[in-house]
Design a protein around this motif. Structure first.
Motif, PDB file in Angstrom:
ATOM      1  N   THR A  89      -2.513 -10.580   6.225  1.00 50.28           N
ATOM      2  CA  THR A  89      -1.389 -10.148   5.423  1.00 50.28           C
ATOM      3  C   THR A  89      -0.409 -11.283   5.182  1.00 50.28           C
ATOM      4  OG1 THR A  89      -1.555  -7.944   6.391  1.00 50.28           O
ATOM      5  CG2 THR A  89       0.504  -8.474   5.297  1.00 50.28           C
ATOM      6  N   ARG A  91       3.552 -11.678   3.601  1.00 50.11           N
ATOM      7  CA  ARG A  91       4.704 -10.852   3.257  1.00 50.11           C
ATOM      8  C   ARG A  91       5.635 -11.602   2.317  1.00 50.11           C
ATOM      9  NH1 ARG A  91       4.260  -6.464   6.239  1.00 50.11           N
ATOM     10  NH2 ARG A  91       3.081  -6.608   8.155  1.00 50.11           N
ATOM     11  N   THR A 124       1.290  -3.208   0.154  1.00 44.43           N
ATOM     12  CA  THR A 124       2.120  -2.137   0.693  1.00 44.43           C
ATOM     13  C   THR A 124       3.546  -2.433   0.246  1.00 44.43           C
ATOM     14  OG1 THR A 124       0.670  -1.960   2.602  1.00 44.43           O
ATOM     15  CG2 THR A 124       2.852  -0.931   2.786  1.00 44.43           C
ATOM     16  N   GLN A 126       7.552  -1.470   0.114  1.00 46.41           N
ATOM     17  CA  GLN A 126       8.640  -0.779   0.804  1.00 46.41           C
ATOM     18  C   GLN A 126       9.713  -0.373  -0.205  1.00 46.41           C
ATOM     19  OE1 GLN A 126       8.494  -0.093   4.066  1.00 46.41           O
ATOM     20  NE2 GLN A 126       6.527  -1.141   4.164  1.00 46.41           N
ATOM     21  N   ASP A 147      -1.283   4.971  -3.908  1.00 42.74           N
ATOM     22  CA  ASP A 147      -0.641   6.042  -3.149  1.00 42.74           C
ATOM     23  C   ASP A 147       0.868   5.913  -3.271  1.00 42.74           C
ATOM     24  OD1 ASP A 147      -0.792   8.309  -1.420  1.00 42.74           O
ATOM     25  OD2 ASP A 147      -0.208   7.028   0.259  1.00 42.74           O
ATOM     26  N   THR A 184       7.018   4.454   1.557  1.00 42.12           N
ATOM     27  CA  THR A 184       6.254   3.303   1.100  1.00 42.12           C
ATOM     28  C   THR A 184       5.214   3.736   0.073  1.00 42.12           C
ATOM     29  OG1 THR A 184       4.629   3.518   2.869  1.00 42.12           O
ATOM     30  CG2 THR A 184       6.522   2.083   3.304  1.00 42.12           C
ATOM     31  N   THR A 186       1.408   2.236  -1.970  1.00 44.20           N
ATOM     32  CA  THR A 186       0.310   1.272  -1.922  1.00 44.20           C
ATOM     33  C   THR A 186      -0.185   1.058  -3.343  1.00 44.20           C
ATOM     34  OG1 THR A 186      -0.323   2.090   0.255  1.00 44.20           O
ATOM     35  CG2 THR A 186      -1.937   0.750  -0.911  1.00 44.20           C
TER      36      THR A 186
END
Length: 195
Positions: A89, A91, A124, A126, A147, A184, A186
């Motif tokens: 990952t 960020r 993902t 936020q 999602d 959150t 996706t």
């Protein structure tokens, strides 16, 4: 090494291989060279979670793809990414804030594909805390909501997208995306940045 510093280490390594000083790199990035030097130094020390716009500008100044900061460049002609291997990952944030404020967690879907022209990610997303800081860079972006729901600020417009919705836009127009509401989301994001 923390995820926050992987990008910084790669920038520093590529910069050193090119025999560029921080000042040389800062001068090659659009904007104020002094501010750019401070940004590069902070990134290389792992003090910042970067936003995509300065990373794209740094990549261009170094003559590499954005993916050069995010993957190991193994160079396979075909890349298959199994679901269980999405743990790697990177960020990012909408502005240059600390790691604790990371808004976007990117899982590369083509980390071992060299010389690619697209950067596919599962992201993902936020909810955004502060007013969005719009970014702009060359290229195009395609977003598919897997999602949850997201809000995309694009120029003076805002678009709310739910599961199954898509958006495709030119990245040169100021833009920002964050999860809509308090949960959150996706997304599948495919970023094209001309090199």
């Amino acid at each position: 090494m923390s995820n926050a510093n992987i990008v910084g280490e790669r920038i520093k390594n590529i910069r050193n291989k090119r025999s560029m000083s921080v000042a040389d790199l800062a001068a090659a990035i659009p904007g104020d060279p002094a501010a750019n030097a401070k940004l590069v130094e902070s990134l290389e020390r792992g003090e910042l979670v970067p936003s995509l716009t300065p990373l794209l500008q740094i990549a261009r100044a170094l003559g590499v793809r954005l993916g050069s900061f995010l993957d190991d460049q193994v160079g396979n002609p075909v890349v298959v990414t199994k679901a269980e291997n999405l743990s790697k990952t990177s960020r990012f944030v909408g502005s240059n804030l600390g790691a604790e404020r990371a808004e976007l967690a990117f899982h590369s879907l083509a980390a071992n594909k060299a010389d690619r022209h697209m950067e596919p990610f599962i992201v993902t997303v936020q909810p955004h805390i502060d007013p969005p800081v719009l970014s702009t860079h060359e290229g195009e972006e395609f977003i598919y909501v897997i999602d949850g729901a997201i809000e995309v600020s694009y120029g003076k417009e805002a678009y709310t997208l739910s599961k199954g919705d898509t958006i495709y836009y030119d990245s040169i127009v100021p833009h920002h995306l964050h999860a809509a509401g308090d949960n959150t989301a996706t997304i599948l994001a495919v970023i094209y940045a001309p090199f």
